[in-house]
Enzyme design. Structure first.
Site, PDB file in Angstrom:
ATOM      1  N   ALA A 209       0.814  -1.218   0.000  1.00  0.00           N
ATOM      2  CA  ALA A 209       0.000   0.000   0.000  1.00  0.00           C
ATOM      3  C   ALA A 209       0.845   1.265   0.000  1.00  0.00           C
ATOM      4  CB  ALA A 209      -0.928  -0.020   1.223  1.00  0.00           C
ATOM      5  N   ALA A 210       1.841   1.325   0.874  1.00  0.00           N
ATOM      6  CA  ALA A 210       2.663   2.529   0.966  1.00  0.00           C
ATOM      7  C   ALA A 210       3.534   2.705  -0.267  1.00  0.00           C
ATOM      8  CB  ALA A 210       3.533   2.468   2.219  1.00  0.00           C
TER       9      ALA A 210
ATOM     10  N   ARG B 215       2.452  11.064 -10.793  1.00  0.00           N
ATOM     11  CA  ARG B 215       1.495  12.126 -11.113  1.00  0.00           C
ATOM     12  C   ARG B 215       2.163  13.503 -11.090  1.00  0.00           C
ATOM     13  NH1 ARG B 215      -1.254  15.081  -7.582  1.00  0.00           N
ATOM     14  NH2 ARG B 215      -0.846  13.588  -5.888  1.00  0.00           N
TER      15      ARG B 215
ATOM     16  N   GLU C 130       9.847  -5.192  -5.473  1.00  0.00           N
ATOM     17  CA  GLU C 130       8.986  -5.945  -4.565  1.00  0.00           C
ATOM     18  C   GLU C 130       9.483  -7.383  -4.484  1.00  0.00           C
ATOM     19  OE1 GLU C 130       6.539  -7.891  -2.262  1.00  0.00           O
ATOM     20  OE2 GLU C 130       6.448  -5.695  -2.387  1.00  0.00           O
TER      21      GLU C 130
ATOM     22  N   SER D 147       0.279  -3.963  -4.862  1.00  0.00           N
ATOM     23  CA  SER D 147      -1.048  -3.355  -4.734  1.00  0.00           C
ATOM     24  C   SER D 147      -2.092  -4.381  -4.308  1.00  0.00           C
ATOM     25  CB  SER D 147      -1.454  -2.704  -6.058  1.00  0.00           C
ATOM     26  OG  SER D 147      -2.588  -1.874  -5.899  1.00  0.00           O
TER      27      SER D 147
ATOM     28  N   CYS E 154      -5.838  -7.469   4.294  1.00  0.00           N
ATOM     29  CA  CYS E 154      -6.914  -7.632   5.273  1.00  0.00           C
ATOM     30  C   CYS E 154      -8.064  -8.485   4.746  1.00  0.00           C
ATOM     31  CB  CYS E 154      -7.429  -6.273   5.738  1.00  0.00           C
ATOM     32  SG  CYS E 154      -7.948  -5.191   4.401  1.00  0.00           S
TER      33      CYS E 154
ATOM     34  N   TYR F 246      -4.208  -3.781  -8.586  1.00  0.00           N
ATOM     35  CA  TYR F 246      -3.592  -3.604  -9.898  1.00  0.00           C
ATOM     36  C   TYR F 246      -2.427  -4.572 -10.045  1.00  0.00           C
ATOM     37  CZ  TYR F 246      -6.088   0.884 -10.072  1.00  0.00           C
ATOM     38  OH  TYR F 246      -7.050   1.847 -10.074  1.00  0.00           O
TER      39      TYR F 246
ATOM     40  N   VAL G 257      15.732  -6.340  -2.057  1.00  0.00           N
ATOM     41  CA  VAL G 257      16.828  -5.393  -1.799  1.00  0.00           C
ATOM     42  C   VAL G 257      17.692  -5.928  -0.673  1.00  0.00           C
ATOM     43  CG1 VAL G 257      17.408  -3.061  -1.045  1.00  0.00           C
ATOM     44  CG2 VAL G 257      15.543  -3.414  -2.674  1.00  0.00           C
TER      45      VAL G 257
ATOM     46  N   ASP H 191       4.217   0.081   6.868  1.00  0.00           N
ATOM     47  CA  ASP H 191       4.360  -0.821   8.015  1.00  0.00           C
ATOM     48  C   ASP H 191       5.790  -0.933   8.531  1.00  0.00           C
ATOM     49  OD1 ASP H 191       1.707  -1.214   7.596  1.00  0.00           O
ATOM     50  OD2 ASP H 191       1.836  -3.337   7.076  1.00  0.00           O
TER      51      ASP H 191
END
Length: 460
Positions: A15-16, A26, A37, A43, A47, A66, A85, A289
């Site tokens: 999410a972050a 944008r 990732e 994405s 939960c 997405y 990483v 998180d």
């Protein structure tokens, strides 16, 4: 000669991380943006996993907002899944990553770096935690593994280690699948941090659905059957048969690579950030998180591994990483959980937490109808409000009730009041909606606020 293209690297596609990347894109269409990732999805909605496991949500794709291909094609973000990483070199401004499948190493230069590595499920050092059939739930992959295990094994009994959000939701999932279920909780309350009145309702609801509750018990070890799969949980007060065990005792920030790269951790052991999501290292930001946030009531750092916080922090980190000036002040600790037919929500501090943090706290508890009493389907809601004696400032609220969807939305009123620094008397003056299908003429949260206001006035 053209100016060299600026580069943003984002560690983590949750999410972050994806909020940071999309916000940056944008604002800066000319930047090169790369997301690394280590898992197979970006994405995604963690939960929703308990509902996927028990088939309320039918397919995993429903939990993926997405795909990496979407971000590459539609938003020009280079998303690289299954890339872990391994090192951050802040002096040279590079990260070193490993492609999990090919074992190839790659070095990426950055002008700005956003660390959104997420969190790991806490895996306590309990003998037998590595047995087949013992799981944590912190990734889409773990949800698939649990669902597959339930399909391929003869499982009749489930043990949930931990009575927080995941433990409660997974207890419901197991019962939905027809399994016997038991919760082992180390404290004296399910959903620790709940007001006693709310915790009692939670326990009654869980027991009503034939879930065994073992409070103030510690899991000492997990024992295998002849095939090496778990068959028993041994606690400090006895044994519990179980062919599947879900360990749900919390999450810990994934901050080791950041720390080794010179990024400072805070008192919660998550990455320390300011209100602009900046770390102590220039050009490095952190969100989600793996990062701390600030509690707006206590003013202290806290660790809140929730998607709502991660999204907000990610947007701020992404904007500032490409030259913006956004801020994120903090949270008031709002959350909600469905426990079978009971809806539970809270925000701010409980009465005990308020006193622990040095507030001269006073509280009031009340019951009110979820709709007009005469309207069909009205249910009883229990609510508790906490305020500061003297100032009357609202400090927290908790509610529980059985009329789906009404409790969490009512708690949002209290959350707004906390963000605004409102007093109990301010809450009483709010112009809230009324119609018989939705609420009583004197809205329930204001009825409890009135009782609390009377207490405040008596004790002045």
């Amino acid at each position: 000669m053209s100016k060299q293209q600026k580069k943003l690297v984002v560690i983590g596609g949750g999410a972050a991380g994806m909020s940071a990347a999309t916000t940056a894109r944008r604002l800066r269409p000319d930047w090169q943006i790369t997301v690394l990732e280590r898992g197979s999805h970006v994405s995604f909605i963690l939960c929703g996993l308990p509902y996927f496991i028990c088939n309320t949500v039918k397919d995993l794709e429903s939990l993926v907002v997405y795909t990496p291909e979407y971000f590459r094609k539609e938003r020009d973000i280079d998303v690289r899944i299954r890339h872990e990483v391994r090192r951050i070199d802040s002096r040279e401004q590079v990260v070193e990553a490993l492609a999990v499948d090919t074992r190839e190493k790659e070095t990426l230069r950055y002008d700005s770096l956003v660390i959104a590595a997420g969190a790991n499920a806490v895996r306590p050092n309990i003998p037998g935690i590595g047995l087949r059939g013992v799981f944590t739930l912190r990734s889409l992959e773990s949800g698939v593994q649990i669902k597959d295990y339930l399909k391929t094994r003869r499982v009749r009994r489930a043990a949930l280690i931990g009575g927080g959000y995941i433990g409660l939701e997974m207890a419901e999932a197991m019962r939905t699948l027809g399994l016997r279920a038991a919760i082992v909780e180390a404290t004296d309350s399910l959903m620790p941090g709940s007001e006693p009145e709310i915790a009692q309702l939670i326990e009654e609801e869980v027991r009503r659905h034939q879930v065994e509750v073992r409070k103030q018990q510690l899991a000492l070890r997990f024992e295998p059957d002849a095939t090496g799969a778990v068959q028993r949980v041994v606690t400090d007060q006895g044994e519990l048969p179980a062919e599947i065990v879900i360990v749900a005792v919390g999450a810990s920030p994934d901050a080791s690579v950041a720390r080794e790269g010179g990024v400072a951790l805070g008192e919660t052991r998550a990455i320390a950030v300011d209100e602009r999501m900046r770390t102590n290292v220039p050009n490095i930001y952190a969100a989600g998180d793996c990062a701390e946030t600030r509690h707006l009531i206590t003013g202290k750092a806290m660790y809140v591994p929730l998607g709502t916080t991660a999204n907000k922090q990610g947007r701020v980190a992404g904007e500032n990483a490409v030259g913006g000036d956004a801020t994120f002040a903090g949270v008031v600790g709002s959350s909600a959980v469905k426990v079978f037919d009971l809806e539970v929500a809270r925000t701010g501090l409980s009465e005990e937490q308020a006193k622990t943090h040095g507030f001269d706290a006073v509280a009031a508890t009340g019951q009110f109808p979820s709709r007009a009493r005469f309207y069909p389907g009205a249910k009883t809601v229990t609510g508790k409000l906490v305020a500061e004696r003297g100032s009357g400032r609202l400090l927290g609220a908790q509610m529980a009730g059985n009329d789906g969807g009404t409790v969490a939305k009512r708690l949002d009123v209290a959350a707004v009041a906390l963000h605004a620094g409102m007093t109990v008397s301010d809450l009483l003056r709010l112009d809230l909606n009324y119609a018989p299908p939705f609420a009583a003429a004197f809205e329930g949260i204001q009825a409890v606020a009135q009782a609390l206001q009377r207490r405040l006035e008596r004790e002045e």
